[in-house]
Design an enzyme around this catalytic site. Sequence first.
Site, PDB file in Angstrom:
ATOM      1  N   GLU A   1      -5.262  -8.589   0.918  1.00  0.00           N
ATOM      2  CA  GLU A   1      -5.917  -8.427   2.290  1.00  0.00           C
ATOM      3  C   GLU A   1      -7.197  -7.978   1.916  1.00  0.00           C
ATOM      4  O   GLU A   1      -7.533  -7.409   0.924  1.00  0.00           O
ATOM      5  CB  GLU A   1      -5.229  -6.994   2.669  1.00  0.00           C
ATOM      6  CG  GLU A   1      -3.947  -7.095   3.586  1.00  0.00           C
ATOM      7  CD  GLU A   1      -3.349  -5.843   4.153  1.00  0.00           C
ATOM      8  OE1 GLU A   1      -4.377  -4.922   4.627  1.00  0.00           O
ATOM      9  OE2 GLU A   1      -2.274  -5.645   4.347  1.00  0.00           O
TER      10      GLU A   1
ATOM     11  N   GLU B   1       0.727  -1.146   0.058  1.00  0.00           N
ATOM     12  CA  GLU B   1      -0.053  -0.073  -0.065  1.00  0.00           C
ATOM     13  C   GLU B   1       0.791   1.216   0.039  1.00  0.00           C
ATOM     14  O   GLU B   1       0.685   2.062   0.929  1.00  0.00           O
ATOM     15  CB  GLU B   1      -0.948   0.087   1.177  1.00  0.00           C
ATOM     16  CG  GLU B   1      -1.839  -1.014   1.187  1.00  0.00           C
ATOM     17  CD  GLU B   1      -2.730  -0.957   2.246  1.00  0.00           C
ATOM     18  OE1 GLU B   1      -2.799  -0.249   3.164  1.00  0.00           O
ATOM     19  OE2 GLU B   1      -3.940  -1.947   2.219  1.00  0.00           O
TER      20      GLU B   1
END
Length: 482
Positions: A387, A186
Amino acid sequence: MTNTAPHQAVEPVEEASSAQGQPITFPTGFLWGAATAAYQIEGASSEGGRTDSIWDTFSRTPGRVVEGHTGDVACDHYHRFREDVRLMADLGLQSYRFSIAWPRVQPGGMGPANQEGLDFYRRLIDELRKYDIEPWVTLYHWDLPQPLEDAGGWPARDTAYRFADYAALVYEALSDRVKFWTTLNEPWCSAFLGYGSGVHAPGRNDGADAVRAGHHLMLGHGLAVQAMRAARPDNEFGITLNLYAVSPMSDSEADQDAVRRIDGLANRFFLDPILRGQYPQDVVADLAEVTDFGHVQDGDLTIISTPLSLLGVNYYSRYVVGGPDDSTPREPYWRAPSAWPGSQHVRFGTRGAPVTDMGWEIDAPGLVETLQRVHRDYPGVPIYITENGSAFVDEVVDGAVHDPDRLAYFDAHLRACHEAIASGVPLRGYFAWSLMDNFEWAWGYTKRFGMVYVDYDTQLRIPKSSARWYAEVIRRNGLAAQ
Ligand code: FCB
């Protein structure tokens, strides 16, 4: 799992139906796992030669993390990893995604490896292999060594080269026993929460720095992939992006423009350079008052778009956005601390759907949209959900934790994954976030995302009902009828 790429074994999905409640089966070879990250679970923050990262500094700074929580002890996974791997084996996990703490294996972020740090990960990986659990490494899940931040952090170009050196050093030590390598987790959060809004470490507030950080993170990613592939090409290389579905509050032009802007900064700012070798020109224009992109050097985008073997997608929710209304201040908003430089006037709303304990709207169709969009606009790259999960308030009753909301969240999002696969998206695996409750960044230990409950006083682990359910999903390679 054997040490071969699971996606090579994937066959076309047979059952196309994914209607709520129907039994569904995933393609053969679909990889089932769970994820964690070093600072969120390891603890042992000053043991074994580990030095501080930006998250140690940030969490020890009063006011930065809820209730002053730090990762000093966390889930004590550094000492309990054998017990934790046993738990994974009991759940039937086929793969485990974890991150390597940069300051544990290269203290200070420069110079030689710390063998004690590398040995910890060797032991963890060997333990996983003992149970046939495929290790999946993330090299950077936000723990920049503090001295590198002191030297300028991610807004400084040199940090990209430091990251590539670190990646090469870890790769040299572990590439014989790890097939799956994710460079960054991320980068949007590292760049825009770390240097823009400042709600994540290192807590700086400068839009131009956030944009520079985003570029240097991607440059570091590309350099790292090149270095690793040159050293040993027969592994899989990827990056994990947090992608969002983005919808307008209304059909108005201003709200549509807000969608374009937020999709631009959250999704395309990373997808376009990495998978197309160019920045989206509309985003560059939106950012014109913030930066002239003078930090981008010739050749950078070629490095950044080094071909990948896979793309990791983290998905949690949808953004619902609108243009300015009468209450939006008109002063030079682009100078205010924000995760959305150049687009601070955008309003964030909701659709009124149920929310998790994070306040994030539960939106499984947004996952289908996101996956189909990536496949449509950036075709050709196999995708893994690295995720997906939800925080809810958990309670221990008679030694057990019943978490129907989390279970329902997983169920809905797995049905979304199946729907995406049935429509042709090359989705090869799914990692639940998270294996166990852990340090949820600025929220400390107040938000629980785990399938396994952690009692932080005793370090007792209790698999929640969602964990038992997930074990059954893995066993059947699909979902039962509801
Ligand atoms: C993601 C992070 C992960 C976790 C989840 C809830 O943004 O990658 O570490 O905190 O959110």
